[in-house]
Design a protein around this motif. Structure first.
Motif, short mmCIF file in Angstrom:
data_model
loop_
_atom_site.label_atom_id
_atom_site.label_comp_id
_atom_site.label_asym_id
_atom_site.label_seq_id
_atom_site.Cartn_x
_atom_site.Cartn_y
_atom_site.Cartn_z
N LYS A 50 132.67 -4.31 48.57
CA LYS A 50 132.66 -3.11 48.65
C LYS A 50 133.93 -2.56 49.43
CE LYS A 50 128.40 -2.64 47.28
NZ LYS A 50 127.49 -1.25 46.07
N MET A 82 133.28 -4.16 34.97
CA MET A 82 132.63 -5.01 34.97
C MET A 82 131.91 -5.80 35.62
SD MET A 82 129.13 -3.36 33.41
CE MET A 82 129.12 -1.80 33.14
N GLU A 83 133.97 -6.90 35.52
CA GLU A 83 133.38 -7.28 36.08
C GLU A 83 133.17 -7.90 37.83
OE1 GLU A 83 137.58 -9.79 35.95
OE2 GLU A 83 136.74 -11.17 36.49
N ARG A 85 130.73 -6.10 40.20
CA ARG A 85 129.41 -5.06 40.16
C ARG A 85 129.44 -3.76 41.46
NH1 ARG A 85 125.82 -4.65 44.35
NH2 ARG A 85 123.61 -4.85 43.15
N ASN A 86 130.24 -4.67 42.59
CA ASN A 86 130.61 -3.89 43.57
C ASN A 86 131.30 -2.73 43.48
OD1 ASN A 86 128.35 -5.22 45.23
ND2 ASN A 86 129.75 -6.70 45.71
N PHE A 88 131.12 -0.11 41.17
CA PHE A 88 130.92 1.07 40.60
C PHE A 88 130.25 2.54 41.27
CE2 PHE A 88 127.95 -2.45 37.96
CZ PHE A 88 128.94 -3.02 37.22
N GLU A 89 129.96 2.15 42.62
CA GLU A 89 129.67 3.16 42.78
C GLU A 89 130.23 4.10 43.71
OE1 GLU A 89 126.78 2.59 46.20
OE2 GLU A 89 125.20 1.89 44.22
N TYR A 92 132.92 5.50 40.76
CA TYR A 92 132.49 6.82 40.51
C TYR A 92 132.34 7.88 41.49
CZ TYR A 92 128.80 9.85 38.37
OH TYR A 92 127.71 10.40 38.06
N ASP A 93 132.98 7.49 42.91
CA ASP A 93 132.79 8.09 44.10
C ASP A 93 134.17 8.87 44.02
OD1 ASP A 93 130.36 8.03 44.37
OD2 ASP A 93 130.26 6.84 46.23
N VAL A 108 133.33 6.52 31.73
CA VAL A 108 132.84 4.86 30.74
C VAL A 108 133.40 3.76 31.88
CG1 VAL A 108 133.18 3.13 28.50
CG2 VAL A 108 133.44 5.70 28.42
N PHE A 109 131.84 2.60 31.83
CA PHE A 109 132.56 1.48 32.71
C PHE A 109 132.51 0.25 32.02
CE2 PHE A 109 131.48 3.36 37.36
CZ PHE A 109 132.43 3.79 37.19
N CYS A 110 132.93 0.03 31.64
CA CYS A 110 133.05 -1.95 30.68
C CYS A 110 133.27 -2.70 30.33
CB CYS A 110 133.33 -1.17 29.19
SG CYS A 110 135.20 -0.71 28.91
N MET B 82 125.87 6.97 33.40
CA MET B 82 126.70 7.84 33.79
C MET B 82 125.65 9.09 34.41
SD MET B 82 129.39 6.59 34.74
CE MET B 82 130.26 5.20 34.39
N TYR B 92 122.97 -2.68 36.78
CA TYR B 92 123.66 -4.25 36.14
C TYR B 92 122.58 -5.64 36.27
CZ TYR B 92 127.73 -7.38 36.85
OH TYR B 92 128.48 -8.19 36.69
N TRP B 104 129.58 -10.18 31.30
CA TRP B 104 130.09 -8.99 31.79
C TRP B 104 130.56 -8.62 30.78
CZ3 TRP B 104 134.35 -8.51 32.73
CH2 TRP B 104 135.72 -9.54 32.26
N MET B 107 129.16 -5.61 28.67
CA MET B 107 128.39 -4.28 29.68
C MET B 107 129.17 -3.70 29.57
SD MET B 107 126.37 -6.47 32.04
CE MET B 107 125.34 -8.45 32.58
N VAL B 108 128.61 -2.28 28.91
CA VAL B 108 128.55 -0.87 28.83
C VAL B 108 127.88 0.34 29.58
CG1 VAL B 108 130.00 0.97 27.94
CG2 VAL B 108 129.82 -1.51 26.41
N PHE B 109 128.41 0.87 30.51
CA PHE B 109 127.43 2.14 31.20
C PHE B 109 129.06 3.21 30.85
CE2 PHE B 109 125.81 -0.47 35.42
CZ PHE B 109 125.61 -1.15 34.68
N CYS B 110 128.27 4.41 30.13
CA CYS B 110 129.06 4.85 29.72
C CYS B 110 127.61 6.25 29.61
CB CYS B 110 129.51 4.98 27.96
SG CYS B 110 127.90 5.25 26.76
#
Lengths: 166, 166
Positions: A50, A82-83, A85-86, A88-89, A92-93, A108-110, B82, B92, B104, B107-110
């Motif tokens: 993180k 996606m590889e 996990r920690n 994402f936030e 995004y921020d 998009v996170f993929c 999202m 996840y 992983w 997987m897609v978050f969009c």
């Protein structure tokens, strides 16, 4: 995202310096990655922590060029997150903070980017451009400098120029 | 993901019951959503809370049918996550727990799903199927029961049947 709008290199170089007591020479990681330098493989693990992605510098000119292109194009930020996990936030921020004009609908996170449908993809990774259905633009990064298969953009000024008449 | 492999309805109904002291009748939310019932709009806010997506039941038969289809197709789980920054880690972890065979990379978050390139999309939301370039299958949910524009699948047994000869 990374190495296109978010500059991860300073973080890698700092971590290398913290571990080895010196900054690596550019020649040591050109055509590969900092964590590909012999003995530095465990720097990769930091990507899973993180905070790694939370304070990355913004790539020069990326904000003002994207604000401009945003008026004429439907811009998506697509991150192969996606590889991690920690991440994402943090990611995004970071996007909300530095690119507030990119709405959440356009993030998009993929994993594999071959699932992405778009007209252009600006990416530093050849593997992402290889299976892309639209036009791929290779954003110059230390690890791709010897690559010749894709049209190259070296910075955001060149991206601005490329899309001028599109 | 939600209302296709993850069953969010029990959570919504529990929250409604917690607020109003009774379970809503199906007729009250058919063709719409539980939080569209008069006075229940703030149930939507719960989607932004950490934990909401962490303990959802798995949709009946979705695991065994996806394990089967996974042998013949390149399966992606695409979630319009999202809008909900606090859902990423829950979603996840939920996928890793209940669908460990989905790597992983798949997987897609969009936000908007029109960025997705695939042959089929199984979705409960008509808005996601409308702009999809491949074949859309509408997965039956309370909010879409009056929809007639797309081929409908009512459960995972029907999905299994649909892809039998594909």
């Amino acid at each position: 995202m990374d190495e296109v709008i978010a500059d991860v290199m300073p973080n890698f170089l700092n971590q290398y310096e913290f571990k080895f007591g010196r900054r690596p020479d550019k020649e040591e990681y050109e055509g590969s990655k900092v964590f590909d330098i012999e003995g530095a493989g465990d720097l990769w693990d930091n990507l899973h922590q993180k905070g790694f992605f939370s304070d990355l510098p913004v790539m020069t000119d990326s904000q003002k060029v994207l604000i401009e292109l945003h008026k004429r194009f439907d811009i998506y930020i697509v991150s192969a997150a996606m590889e991690f996990r920690n991440s994402f936030e943090d990611k995004y921020d970071w996007l909300q903070k530095h690119f507030p004009f990119i709405y959440w609908k356009n993030m998009v996170f993929c994993g594999k980017k071959e699932i992405i449908y778009a007209d252009w993809l600006i990416d530093d990774h050849v593997k992402n451009l290889e299976n892309f259905k639209g036009t791929g633009l290779l954003y110059t990064a230390s690890h791709n400098v010897f690559e010749r298969r894709f049209e190259r953009v070296n910075n955001w000024k060149e991206i601005h120029q490329y899309f001028k008449d599109k």
